[in-house]
Scaffold this active site. Structure first.
Site, short mmCIF file in Angstrom:
data_model
loop_
_atom_site.label_atom_id
_atom_site.label_comp_id
_atom_site.label_asym_id
_atom_site.label_seq_id
_atom_site.Cartn_x
_atom_site.Cartn_y
_atom_site.Cartn_z
N HIS A 157 -16.79 19.56 -28.83
CA HIS A 157 -17.59 19.61 -30.00
C HIS A 157 -18.95 18.58 -29.61
O HIS A 157 -18.88 17.54 -29.25
CB HIS A 157 -17.02 19.16 -31.28
CG HIS A 157 -17.62 19.49 -32.48
ND1 HIS A 157 -18.65 18.83 -32.87
CD2 HIS A 157 -17.37 20.56 -32.97
CE1 HIS A 157 -19.13 19.60 -34.15
NE2 HIS A 157 -18.63 20.57 -34.03
N ASP B 211 -12.21 25.89 -34.13
CA ASP B 211 -12.21 27.41 -33.94
C ASP B 211 -10.85 27.47 -32.91
O ASP B 211 -10.45 28.76 -32.67
CB ASP B 211 -13.26 27.89 -33.10
CG ASP B 211 -14.62 27.89 -34.05
OD1 ASP B 211 -14.28 28.40 -35.10
OD2 ASP B 211 -15.58 27.48 -33.69
N HIS C 116 -21.97 29.33 -31.78
CA HIS C 116 -21.90 28.72 -32.99
C HIS C 116 -20.62 29.39 -33.62
O HIS C 116 -19.36 29.05 -33.60
CB HIS C 116 -23.14 29.01 -33.97
CG HIS C 116 -23.09 28.03 -35.00
ND1 HIS C 116 -22.33 27.23 -35.50
CD2 HIS C 116 -24.37 27.92 -36.24
CE1 HIS C 116 -22.68 26.83 -36.73
NE2 HIS C 116 -23.89 26.99 -36.96
N1 ACO Z 1 -14.33 23.55 -21.52
C1 ACO Z 1 -14.37 22.49 -20.24
N2 ACO Z 1 -15.34 21.69 -19.94
C2 ACO Z 1 -16.22 21.47 -21.21
C3 ACO Z 1 -15.78 22.11 -22.46
C4 ACO Z 1 -14.94 23.00 -22.48
N3 ACO Z 1 -14.72 23.77 -23.69
N4 ACO Z 1 -16.76 21.55 -23.19
C5 ACO Z 1 -17.50 20.77 -22.43
N5 ACO Z 1 -17.18 20.49 -21.26
C6 ACO Z 1 -17.71 19.65 -20.27
C7 ACO Z 1 -18.91 20.01 -19.59
O1 ACO Z 1 -18.82 21.16 -18.36
C8 ACO Z 1 -19.34 18.82 -19.28
O2 ACO Z 1 -18.96 18.35 -18.31
P1 ACO Z 1 -19.74 17.56 -17.03
O3 ACO Z 1 -20.26 16.27 -17.58
O4 ACO Z 1 -18.72 17.34 -15.88
O5 ACO Z 1 -20.96 18.54 -16.52
C9 ACO Z 1 -18.99 17.81 -20.43
O6 ACO Z 1 -17.85 18.41 -20.69
C10 ACO Z 1 -20.07 17.88 -21.58
O7 ACO Z 1 -20.20 19.04 -22.10
P2 ACO Z 1 -21.67 19.48 -22.96
O8 ACO Z 1 -21.81 20.94 -22.81
O9 ACO Z 1 -22.68 18.58 -22.41
O10 ACO Z 1 -21.31 19.12 -24.28
P3 ACO Z 1 -21.87 19.63 -25.42
O11 ACO Z 1 -21.71 18.34 -26.64
O12 ACO Z 1 -23.30 19.85 -25.32
O13 ACO Z 1 -21.38 20.84 -25.97
C11 ACO Z 1 -19.78 22.34 -26.85
C12 ACO Z 1 -20.36 20.93 -27.02
C13 ACO Z 1 -20.99 23.70 -27.10
C14 ACO Z 1 -18.95 22.76 -28.34
C15 ACO Z 1 -18.89 22.72 -25.71
O14 ACO Z 1 -17.75 21.82 -25.95
C16 ACO Z 1 -18.23 23.99 -25.56
O15 ACO Z 1 -18.94 25.03 -24.98
N6 ACO Z 1 -17.20 24.17 -25.90
C17 ACO Z 1 -16.40 25.51 -26.10
C18 ACO Z 1 -17.01 26.21 -26.98
C19 ACO Z 1 -16.57 26.22 -28.33
O16 ACO Z 1 -15.58 25.85 -28.85
N7 ACO Z 1 -17.50 26.29 -29.33
C20 ACO Z 1 -17.08 25.64 -31.07
C21 ACO Z 1 -17.74 24.59 -31.38
S1 ACO Z 1 -17.05 24.36 -32.92
C22 ACO Z 1 -17.99 25.26 -34.28
O17 ACO Z 1 -19.25 25.45 -33.71
C23 ACO Z 1 -17.84 25.40 -35.20
#
Ligand code: ACO
Length: 431
Positions: free
Chosen positions: A311, A367, A271
């Site tokens: 996101h 971020d 988060h």
């Molecule tokens: N890099 C590479 N692959 C990713 C990323 C990423 N940053 N984010 C998601 N994916 C991929 C996953 O591996 C998944 O692939 P698959 O379908 O082949 O398995 C697909 O995209 C969907 O990912 P989920 O985890 O299901 O997406 P979710 O909506 O649950 O997650 C999250 C959102 C947690 C923000 C994720 O994108 C992430 O971990 N990002 C990096 C951390 C980040 O930047 N967080 C800040 C969020 S903004 C905030 O809190 C203010």
């Protein structure tokens, strides 16, 4: 699963329990359907929804977010207009009161917040200074906010509007003071008292950076950039920390305890810690030559995630990321360019034209650039979640207040039990 359209009725859904053949028509309201209605047909059958991904836990009129279109509005006002024209304090008023203040209302609000910035000496001397020398400032902030509830016993009167407003003002006003105090302690510098002649962000920068000079005048462009960042982070509807605020608040805990819970939720790297992860990732990549191999490692799964990308809600772009890019330019003009910027830009360029990221709708989030700005302004990485908590306090409190006014129920979800059946206790010697 086979989907069958039973009959077409506008704005409603019909469900059938195939075990009994009974049906129920439930109207759509505000884009959702009532789980209580559903329960009339299926008593004792719970929605299985880990992470509350498909559950609307409340009605809210504070923030509107459309993740597909990349829209974010506070009380109806587009985030772009607020970031361009408003101030954090005005936005805090807007979130809490529903409308922008008149000039007279704003004067009173600003005066109130400015004159509640001091913290009780015991909070600083006895409490904050009691931490271990290398305590993380976010851990200190979470604990200090919780401790405030022991200083303001009237905070328990949450249905006394006068008392409630007083706590709201205190919390918004004291967060920067606590945040700066936590930083000063962690670097062994003396505490700086608030300067009530300064505006909100200038005052915070003074408490952060002042050394021997009689008065610290922050660069106005940097103070404004921080104000914009505070506006962008002030609210984001039912995110993890706001949900924590509502859940704890639903037990009618005082607002300091509920805010401490929300801040604790924000502390987690999924988060409020993502911008710190971005800086660590960019530092690890180290040079432009390493960007392509890094992207390849992310795609094949060995390099972890591309931090600052993706996101849960935004699936086209994060409108805050676009505003922040412009703010970064303004800040770098003063501080000099963050050397990690070129790596970030190249990462963004490659990812945005790569099928792996575009097909998964992964775009830069707020971020991706905020950490670069904070770092260029001199904030240590540990302060990043603290910098998020200061403005998000306005959002947390707006939701807390809304929840109390809605006379909501205590948060108490159900579970699907998957453990053992009943079994008899075996004395320890017989196991
Ligand atoms: N890099 C590479 N692959 C990713 C990323 C990423 N940053 N984010 C998601 N994916 C991929 C996953 O591996 C998944 O692939 P698959 O379908 O082949 O398995 C697909 O995209 C969907 O990912 P989920 O985890 O299901 O997406 P979710 O909506 O649950 O997650 C999250 C959102 C947690 C923000 C994720 O994108 C992430 O971990 N990002 C990096 C951390 C980040 O930047 N967080 C800040 C969020 S903004 C905030 O809190 C203010």
């Amino acid at each position: 699963m086979q989907r069958k359209v039973l009959r077409r009725v506008a704005d409603s859904i019909t469900i059938t329990d195939n075990r009994t053949g009974e049906s129920l028509e439930i109207p759509f309201e505000n884009g959702g359907i009532s789980a209580a209605q559903w329960g009339k047909l299926l008593p004792g059958v719970w929605f299985y929804d880990p992470g509350l991904v498909s559950t609307a836990a409340c009605e809210s009129s504070i923030t509107y977010l459309d993740g597909d279109e990349g829209i974010l509005r506070y009380r109806g006002y587009p985030i772009e207009q607020l970031a361009e024209q408003s101030t954090y304090l005005e936005v805090a008023y807007l979130l809490l009161n529903g409308d922008l203040p008149t000039p007279a209302e704003y004067d009173v609000w600003q005066h109130e917040v400015t004159h509640h910035t001091f913290i009780h000496e015991n909070v600083r001397k006895r409490f904050l200074e009691g931490f271990h020398y290398d305590a993380h400032p976010m851990g200190m902030l979470v604990s200090a906010v919780a401790a405030l509830s022991t200083f303001y016993l009237d905070a328990k009167d949450i249905f006394d509007i006068e008392s409630r407003n007083k706590q709201i003002i205190r919390l918004i006003a004291k967060m920067p003071t606590l945040a700066a105090a936590a930083h000063r302690f962690s670097v062994g510098m003396p505490f700086v008292y608030p300067d009530n002649s300064l505006k909100f962000t200038s005052n915070f920068l003074s408490m952060m950076w002042k050394t021997a000079e009689p008065r610290f005048d922050a660069n106005p462009a940097l103070a404004r950039a921080l104000d914009v960042l505070f506006i962008l982070h002030a609210d984001h509807e039912q995110n993890c920390s706001t949900t924590a605020m509502r859940v704890v608040g639903s037990s009618h805990a005082d607002p300091y305890s509920a805010t401490a819970a929300a801040a604790a939720a924000l502390y987690g790297p999924r988060h409020g810690g993502a911008n710190e992860a971005v800086i660590r990732m960019l530092t690890d990549i180290g040079s432009l030559d390493n960007v392509e191999p890094f992207i390849a490692s992310v795609k094949e799964g060995s390099g972890g995630r591309l931090q600052g990308f993706g996101h849960r809600v935004y699936k086209s772009y994060d409108p805050r990321a676009q505003i922040i890019k412009k703010t970064a330019d303004d800040v770098f003009e003063i501080t000099g360019k963050n050397p990690l910027l070129d790596i970030a830009l190249k990462l963004e360029e490659i990812a945005l034209s790569d099928e792996y990221f575009t097909s998964r709708k992964l775009y830069p989030n707020v971020d991706f650039y905020s950490g670069l700005i904070y770092q260029a302004m001199g904030f240590p990485l540990e302060m990043f979640p603290v910098l998020f908590a200061i403005p998000r306090t306005a959002g947390w409190l707006a939701h807390w207040q809304e929840m109390l006014d809605q006379d909501s129920k205590i948060a108490r979800p159900r579970q699907l039990y998957i453990g053992d059946d009943a079994r008899d206790y075996v004395p320890i010697g017989a196991r």
